[in-house]
Design a protein around this motif. Structure first.
Motif, PDB file in Angstrom:
ATOM      1  N   LEU A  96       0.840  -1.226   0.052  1.00 52.16           N
ATOM      2  CA  LEU A  96       0.097  -0.016  -0.089  1.00 52.16           C
ATOM      3  C   LEU A  96       0.847   1.195  -0.145  1.00 52.16           C
ATOM      4  O   LEU A  96       0.676   2.096  -0.905  1.00 52.16           O
ATOM      5  N   ALA A  97       2.081   1.235   0.901  1.00 55.84           N
ATOM      6  CA  ALA A  97       2.838   2.495   0.839  1.00 55.84           C
ATOM      7  C   ALA A  97       3.323   2.607  -0.303  1.00 55.84           C
ATOM      8  O   ALA A  97       3.768   3.778  -0.981  1.00 55.84           O
ATOM      9  N   MET A  98       3.995   1.523  -1.247  1.00 51.62           N
ATOM     10  CA  MET A  98       4.663   1.741  -2.304  1.00 51.62           C
ATOM     11  C   MET A  98       3.887   2.219  -3.526  1.00 51.62           C
ATOM     12  O   MET A  98       4.030   3.147  -4.113  1.00 51.62           O
ATOM     13  N   TYR A  99       2.429   1.808  -3.217  1.00 52.06           N
ATOM     14  CA  TYR A  99       1.452   2.157  -4.417  1.00 52.06           C
ATOM     15  C   TYR A  99       1.085   3.795  -4.129  1.00 52.06           C
ATOM     16  O   TYR A  99       1.177   4.400  -5.156  1.00 52.06           O
ATOM     17  N   LEU A 153      -4.047  -5.641  -3.566  1.00 49.54           N
ATOM     18  CA  LEU A 153      -4.549  -5.284  -2.226  1.00 49.54           C
ATOM     19  C   LEU A 153      -5.733  -5.814  -1.659  1.00 49.54           C
ATOM     20  O   LEU A 153      -5.884  -6.394  -0.968  1.00 49.54           O
ATOM     21  N   VAL A 154      -6.844  -5.769  -2.737  1.00 47.15           N
ATOM     22  CA  VAL A 154      -8.232  -6.224  -2.602  1.00 47.15           C
ATOM     23  C   VAL A 154      -7.991  -7.631  -2.146  1.00 47.15           C
ATOM     24  O   VAL A 154      -8.490  -8.286  -1.166  1.00 47.15           O
ATOM     25  N   ASN A 155      -7.250  -8.379  -3.129  1.00 48.73           N
ATOM     26  CA  ASN A 155      -7.328  -9.824  -2.955  1.00 48.73           C
ATOM     27  C   ASN A 155      -6.572 -10.204  -1.530  1.00 48.73           C
ATOM     28  O   ASN A 155      -6.817 -11.488  -1.237  1.00 48.73           O
ATOM     29  N   MET A 156      -5.613  -9.410  -1.423  1.00 46.20           N
ATOM     30  CA  MET A 156      -4.985  -9.926  -0.062  1.00 46.20           C
ATOM     31  C   MET A 156      -5.936  -9.838   1.206  1.00 46.20           C
ATOM     32  O   MET A 156      -5.709 -10.447   2.234  1.00 46.20           O
ATOM     33  N   GLN A 157      -6.928  -9.051   0.923  1.00 40.64           N
ATOM     34  CA  GLN A 157      -7.869  -8.795   2.113  1.00 40.64           C
ATOM     35  C   GLN A 157      -8.944  -9.851   1.950  1.00 40.64           C
ATOM     36  O   GLN A 157      -9.711 -10.152   2.891  1.00 40.64           O
TER      37      GLN A 157
END
Ligand SMILES: *[C@@H]1O[C@H](CO)[C@@H](O)[C@H](O)[C@H]1NC(C)=O
Length: 327
Positions: A46-49, A96-100
């Protein structure tokens, strides 16, 4: 093939054609990380994005507001930043969505769309790097004719040409992929719908696809790469002909940053697509994909701008201008 450790897998297959079941959804297995590392990895990506999007938006803004930066080099850089934002937005938000989520699925049309835009912005990036290398070549080897050669007309032409070529290339691969049928296995051991990962799952003949990937990959990756190398070779030889400390420093400060982006981008892409490994090295492929999908777009703004006095000047002017009641 993959062991059937996904109890949900039967629900993802719908439709029957002949005696084949047709896949309507794919499962993206995501990153090969341990469950306890999921949360730190999520925060990291998230931070990198956010860094990628904000850093590149800052570059576009600085170049847009400062009229001193309306030169070919900065207009190409601004285009590259736009392409970087789009390129990372194709894969990272979905990751990111899939990780959650419990069910890391992507519908079949979504998968093809992701593949199309991934190829589109990767190619665009590649062509823009060529345009930037050509721009530096003209600036250093023909400084007196620079403004005549790099006219606004030529710059627009190069940008439009990049968009046209990349549209056709991405469309070609996507149409060829849409011909294939997927029947038994719908688990993609990757974090996005990667072309080579999809080919491994297809149950129809993939030889035409592989041929086109090989031929077009050669044209789209190797030709730009050779053009870039040729252009920087000319630059270096022209500097060495008349060596001066100032000239060498100037050339290294601009071309060094360009070359590091170029080698980071092409090194991983060429390694991945033109030298595919025969053994099952999913982890290695994923790490290399992360290099050019996540890390390169994030580093571009820093590599091109941090050591650049013009960009720093524009940034200072922007900050100073904000404090004043009128511009
Ligand atoms: C991209 O480059 C073209 C041609 O140099 C320029 O006119 C345009 O403003 C640039 N676009 C962006 C988003 O920077």
């Amino acid at each position: 093939l993959m062991p059937f450790n996904f109890p949900l897998i039967m629900h993802y297959r719908t439709g029957v054609r002949g005696n084949q079941t047709i896949v309507s959804e794919f499962l993206l297995l995501g990153l090969p990380i341990q469950p306890e590392l999921k949360a730190p990895c999520y925060v990291l990506f998230l931070a990198m994005y956010l860094t990628t999007v904000l850093g590149n938006m800052l570059i576009i803004l600085l170049i847009h507001v400062d009229s001193h930066l309306h030169t070919p080099m900065y207009l190409f850089l601004s285009n590259l930043s736009f392409s970087d934002i789009c390129f990372s937005s194709v894969t990272i938000p979905k990751l990111l969505v899939n990780m959650q989520s419990e069910k890391p699925a992507i519908p079949y049309p979504g998968c093809l769309a992701q593949m199309y835009f991934f190829l589109f912005f990767a190619d665009l990036e590649s062509f823009l790097l060529v345009a930037m290398a050509y721009d530096r070549y003209v600036a250093i080897c023909y400084p007196l004719h620079y403004t005549v050669i790099m006219s606004p007309k030529l710059c627009s032409f190069l940008v439009v040409l990049s968009w046209v070529l990349t549209t056709f290339h991405a469309l070609l691969h996507t149409l060829l992929m849409s011909r294939l049928s997927f029947c038994a296995n719908n688990i993609i051991p990757h974090f996005f719908c990667d072309m080579s990962a999809l080919l491994k799952l297809a149950c129809s003949d993939t030889r035409p696809n592989e041929l086109v990937i090989f031929v077009m990959g050669g044209l789209i990756l190797v030709v730009p790469f050779l053009l870039i190398i040729t252009s920087y070779a000319h630059i270096i030889s022209s500097i060495l002909k008349v060596p001066s400390v100032r000239g060498i420093r100037k050339a290294f400060s601009t071309c060094g940053s360009h070359l590091s982006v170029v080698s980071l981008f092409y090194g991983t892409v060429i390694g991945l697509y033109l030298c595919p490994s025969t053994n099952n090295s999913t982890v290695k492929e994923t790490v290399m994909s992360i290099m050019y999908t996540v890390v390169t777009p994030m580093l571009n703004p820093f590599i091109y701008s941090l050591r650049n006095q013009d960009m720093k000047g524009a940034f200072r002017k922007l900050l100073a201008g904000r404090k004043l009641p009128f511009p």
